[in-house]
Write a protein that holds these residues in place. Structure first.
Motif, short mmCIF file in Angstrom:
data_model
loop_
_atom_site.label_atom_id
_atom_site.label_comp_id
_atom_site.label_asym_id
_atom_site.label_seq_id
_atom_site.Cartn_x
_atom_site.Cartn_y
_atom_site.Cartn_z
N VAL A 53 32.42 28.53 80.57
CA VAL A 53 31.19 28.29 79.82
C VAL A 53 30.34 29.55 79.77
O VAL A 53 29.80 29.91 78.71
CB VAL A 53 30.39 27.11 80.44
N LYS A 54 30.24 30.25 80.89
CA LYS A 54 29.46 31.49 80.93
C LYS A 54 29.98 32.49 79.91
O LYS A 54 29.20 33.11 79.17
CB LYS A 54 29.54 32.09 82.34
N MET A 56 31.74 31.85 77.19
CA MET A 56 31.51 31.35 75.83
C MET A 56 30.07 31.58 75.40
O MET A 56 29.81 31.96 74.26
CB MET A 56 31.88 29.87 75.73
N VAL A 57 29.12 31.36 76.31
CA VAL A 57 27.70 31.58 76.00
C VAL A 57 27.46 33.07 75.75
O VAL A 57 26.77 33.44 74.79
CB VAL A 57 26.79 31.04 77.13
N GLN A 58 28.01 33.94 76.58
CA GLN A 58 27.86 35.38 76.38
C GLN A 58 28.42 35.81 75.04
O GLN A 58 27.80 36.60 74.32
CB GLN A 58 28.56 36.15 77.50
N TYR A 60 28.75 33.97 72.34
CA TYR A 60 27.86 33.45 71.29
C TYR A 60 26.60 34.31 71.17
O TYR A 60 26.18 34.66 70.07
CB TYR A 60 27.50 32.00 71.58
N GLU A 61 26.02 34.67 72.31
CA GLU A 61 24.81 35.50 72.30
C GLU A 61 25.11 36.87 71.68
O GLU A 61 24.28 37.40 70.94
CB GLU A 61 24.25 35.67 73.70
#
Length: 65
Positions: A53-54, A56-58, A60-61
Motif C-alpha cells: 500500500v505504501k 502504491m500511494v507513493q 500515485y503521489e
C-alpha cells in the motif's frame, strides 16, 4: 456459502501482482515463498501488505506531481 472477495479483476495481472508482493516482502525482510506461507505471523504478512500500500500511494503521489 463461502465466496471470496479477493479475486483478481484482470487475470492477466496475476503474475505482476505476485511479483509486486514478493518485492514488498523482500523489502521488509519477510521470508515469503511461492506456495504455503502459513508459518508466517500475522505481523509479517501485514507488513507485506502495508509495504504494498505504501508503494502504491507513493506511486500515485508521484504521478500527481
Amino acid at each position: 456459502m463461502s465466496s471470496s472477495r479477493n479475486r483478481i479483476l484482470v487475470p492477466e495481472a496475476k503474475e505482476a501482482l505476485n511479483q509486486f508482493k514478493m518485492e514488498a516482502a523482500h523489502e521488509v525482510g519477510t521470508p515469503l515463498t511461492n506456495g504455503y506461507n502459513g508459518d508466517l505471523t500475522s505481523r509479517q504478512n501485514g507488513s507485506v501488505g502495508g509495504q504494498m500500500v505504501k508503494k502504491m500511494v507513493q506511486d500515485y503521489e508521484n504521478r500527481l506531481k
